[in-house]
Design a protein around this motif. Sequence first.
Motif, PDB file in Angstrom:
ATOM      1  N   GLU A 163       9.004  53.091 -26.780  1.00 34.20           N
ATOM      2  CA  GLU A 163       8.257  53.671 -25.658  1.00 34.20           C
ATOM      3  C   GLU A 163       7.337  52.628 -25.030  1.00 34.20           C
ATOM      4  N   LYS A 164       6.657  51.848 -25.879  1.00 32.88           N
ATOM      5  CA  LYS A 164       5.748  50.816 -25.364  1.00 32.88           C
ATOM      6  C   LYS A 164       6.510  49.709 -24.646  1.00 32.88           C
ATOM      7  N   VAL A 165       7.664  49.334 -25.164  1.00 37.03           N
ATOM      8  CA  VAL A 165       8.484  48.306 -24.517  1.00 37.03           C
ATOM      9  C   VAL A 165       8.930  48.768 -23.135  1.00 37.03           C
ATOM     10  N   THR A 166       9.346  50.034 -23.052  1.00 37.17           N
ATOM     11  CA  THR A 166       9.762  50.590 -21.755  1.00 37.17           C
ATOM     12  C   THR A 166       8.612  50.569 -20.758  1.00 37.17           C
ATOM     13  N   GLN A 167       7.424  50.941 -21.213  1.00 40.16           N
ATOM     14  CA  GLN A 167       6.252  50.931 -20.330  1.00 40.16           C
ATOM     15  C   GLN A 167       5.902  49.512 -19.903  1.00 40.16           C
ATOM     16  N   ALA A 168       5.965  48.570 -20.842  1.00 42.28           N
ATOM     17  CA  ALA A 168       5.664  47.173 -20.509  1.00 42.28           C
ATOM     18  C   ALA A 168       6.639  46.641 -19.474  1.00 42.28           C
ATOM     19  N   GLN A 169       7.918  46.970 -19.631  1.00 47.53           N
ATOM     20  CA  GLN A 169       8.925  46.522 -18.669  1.00 47.53           C
ATOM     21  C   GLN A 169       8.654  47.111 -17.288  1.00 47.53           C
ATOM     22  N   HIS A 170       8.210  48.370 -17.260  1.00 47.06           N
ATOM     23  CA  HIS A 170       7.886  49.011 -15.976  1.00 47.06           C
ATOM     24  C   HIS A 170       6.771  48.253 -15.261  1.00 47.06           C
ATOM     25  N   HIS A 171       5.713  47.895 -15.989  1.00 46.40           N
ATOM     26  CA  HIS A 171       4.597  47.177 -15.364  1.00 46.40           C
ATOM     27  C   HIS A 171       5.009  45.756 -14.965  1.00 46.40           C
ATOM     28  N   LEU A 172       5.854  45.121 -15.751  1.00 53.54           N
ATOM     29  CA  LEU A 172       6.339  43.790 -15.368  1.00 53.54           C
ATOM     30  C   LEU A 172       7.173  43.869 -14.097  1.00 53.54           C
ATOM     31  N   ASP A 173       7.949  44.940 -13.964  1.00 50.27           N
ATOM     32  CA  ASP A 173       8.770  45.115 -12.759  1.00 50.27           C
ATOM     33  C   ASP A 173       7.912  45.320 -11.517  1.00 50.27           C
ATOM     34  N   GLN A 174       6.682  45.834 -11.713  1.00 50.90           N
ATOM     35  CA  GLN A 174       5.796  46.076 -10.571  1.00 50.90           C
ATOM     36  C   GLN A 174       5.091  44.806 -10.098  1.00 50.90           C
ATOM     37  N   LEU A 175       5.153  43.763 -10.899  1.00 49.57           N
ATOM     38  CA  LEU A 175       4.490  42.509 -10.504  1.00 49.57           C
ATOM     39  C   LEU A 175       5.357  41.763  -9.502  1.00 49.57           C
ATOM     40  N   PRO A 176       4.776  41.312  -8.378  1.00 47.52           N
ATOM     41  CA  PRO A 176       5.557  40.577  -7.368  1.00 47.52           C
ATOM     42  C   PRO A 176       5.860  39.166  -7.842  1.00 47.52           C
ATOM     43  N   VAL A 177       7.049  38.960  -8.380  1.00 49.98           N
ATOM     44  CA  VAL A 177       7.409  37.678  -8.985  1.00 49.98           C
ATOM     45  C   VAL A 177       7.260  36.536  -7.995  1.00 49.98           C
ATOM     46  N   TRP A 178       7.617  36.754  -6.725  1.00 53.95           N
ATOM     47  CA  TRP A 178       7.535  35.693  -5.731  1.00 53.95           C
ATOM     48  C   TRP A 178       6.083  35.271  -5.486  1.00 53.95           C
ATOM     49  N   PHE A 179       5.123  36.104  -5.903  1.00 58.47           N
ATOM     50  CA  PHE A 179       3.716  35.853  -5.622  1.00 58.47           C
ATOM     51  C   PHE A 179       2.990  35.294  -6.837  1.00 58.47           C
ATOM     52  N   PHE A 202       4.132  35.013 -17.223  1.00 59.49           N
ATOM     53  CA  PHE A 202       5.034  36.108 -16.872  1.00 59.49           C
ATOM     54  C   PHE A 202       6.361  35.956 -17.606  1.00 59.49           C
ATOM     55  N   GLU A 203       6.905  34.739 -17.607  1.00 59.62           N
ATOM     56  CA  GLU A 203       8.179  34.502 -18.288  1.00 59.62           C
ATOM     57  C   GLU A 203       8.056  34.755 -19.783  1.00 59.62           C
ATOM     58  N   ALA A 204       6.912  34.375 -20.369  1.00 57.83           N
ATOM     59  CA  ALA A 204       6.710  34.601 -21.805  1.00 57.83           C
ATOM     60  C   ALA A 204       6.708  36.092 -22.114  1.00 57.83           C
ATOM     61  N   ALA A 205       6.016  36.867 -21.277  1.00 57.94           N
ATOM     62  CA  ALA A 205       5.974  38.320 -21.495  1.00 57.94           C
ATOM     63  C   ALA A 205       7.355  38.927 -21.317  1.00 57.94           C
ATOM     64  N   ARG A 206       8.071  38.474 -20.291  1.00 58.73           N
ATOM     65  CA  ARG A 206       9.401  39.030 -20.037  1.00 58.73           C
ATOM     66  C   ARG A 206      10.363  38.689 -21.176  1.00 58.73           C
ATOM     67  N   LYS A 207      10.286  37.443 -21.698  1.00 62.69           N
ATOM     68  CA  LYS A 207      11.157  37.060 -22.810  1.00 62.69           C
ATOM     69  C   LYS A 207      10.812  37.846 -24.070  1.00 62.69           C
ATOM     70  N   SER A 208       9.507  38.092 -24.269  1.00 63.24           N
ATOM     71  CA  SER A 208       9.091  38.870 -25.429  1.00 63.24           C
ATOM     72  C   SER A 208       9.652  40.286 -25.360  1.00 63.24           C
ATOM     73  N   VAL A 209       9.597  40.877 -24.176  1.00 59.23           N
ATOM     74  CA  VAL A 209      10.174  42.219 -23.991  1.00 59.23           C
ATOM     75  C   VAL A 209      11.679  42.186 -24.221  1.00 59.23           C
ATOM     76  N   GLY A 210      12.334  41.133 -23.734  1.00 61.45           N
ATOM     77  CA  GLY A 210      13.771  41.002 -23.937  1.00 61.45           C
ATOM     78  C   GLY A 210      14.136  40.895 -25.411  1.00 61.45           C
ATOM     79  N   ARG A 211      13.347  40.102 -26.164  1.00 65.38           N
ATOM     80  CA  ARG A 211      13.613  39.963 -27.609  1.00 65.38           C
ATOM     81  C   ARG A 211      13.423  41.297 -28.331  1.00 65.38           C
ATOM     82  N   MET A 212      12.384  42.016 -27.944  1.00 66.09           N
ATOM     83  CA  MET A 212      12.145  43.307 -28.599  1.00 66.09           C
ATOM     84  C   MET A 212      13.231  44.316 -28.256  1.00 66.09           C
ATOM     85  N   ASP A 213      13.764  44.236 -27.058  1.00 59.62           N
ATOM     86  CA  ASP A 213      14.882  45.102 -26.691  1.00 59.62           C
ATOM     87  C   ASP A 213      16.080  44.839 -27.601  1.00 59.62           C
TER      88      ASP A 213
END
Length: 296
Positions: A163-179, A202-213
């Motif tokens: 549940e926490k991983v899903t929520q974290a991914q949602h908030h990461l998706d809301q971040l404007p990567v181009w910015f 950002f990449e570290a957080a995204r990779k961490s979420v990917g590993r946990m998935d």
Amino acid sequence: MKRLNNRALGILRGELQGDTRGDVGERVVRKLLLQELEGLARQEGPPLTELQLKRIIQNRYPAFKNPVIERAARANQPSKARTLAITLGGVVAGGVGLTGFVFLANLPYPMIRQPIAEHAPILLLPSFLSMDHNYREAIALVEQSDQLVNQATSAADLELGQEKVTQAQHHLDQLPVWFLGYYPQRYCTFFGCSWKFTHDEFEAARKSVGRMDVILFQERNAHDQLDEILEELNAARSQYRQATSHRGAEQALLDWQDAIDRLELIPRQTLAGELARTHLNAANRDFREARQSLNN
């Protein structure tokens, strides 16, 4: 707004047209005055006051009755309700226009945002607040997920971790990567930023979420295997106890051994693998006793 509204013009016209005094010259004066008043009724501008109406009318036709001018002047002034409605309409229209402009300014298009960030960064406040909120939530949830997933002691930990991983991914998706490379200095000057909004973090957080998935996927598969094998193991035990022939007991022991072999294949690094070790010890002990009993 007309300088002379229709109601006031009607009052003045009625008085002029009903006035039959004087000679031809006075009738011409009244006609010219009416034409002038009709012209004022077509002009845009602030409404004529009583003093202005008296000056216009009595300079041309002194015999015009003062009470009629006063009544027309009152009729020519907009009502408070209408004035309030016009004012509120203007405020609402201005608010809608500003809201629309702020919405456009905060669209995720660098060609729009970069000039605004340089000259009017306050208009990007909604984006900065959203970025700040989503960033903080994402980082906090990634840390919570890491504790739950990588140090899980029960299936409940893994479920909450998912549940926490899903929520974290949602908030990461809301971040404007181009910015990500833009650091809103003016925003941070007023509101304070304890974060560094960088690509690396950002990449570290995204990779961490990917590993946990990946870990959670492995855990789910291992847990499903464990449930299936334990069901087969219990079925083999029950089949052995209920066997009425030596051949039936032998077949039950073969199924029992097969379940034990499959328990050993569950990945040891998973929580299901740790639980399988406990079941494996008991299954091996009971299997040896059953085999010995059958051979005797």
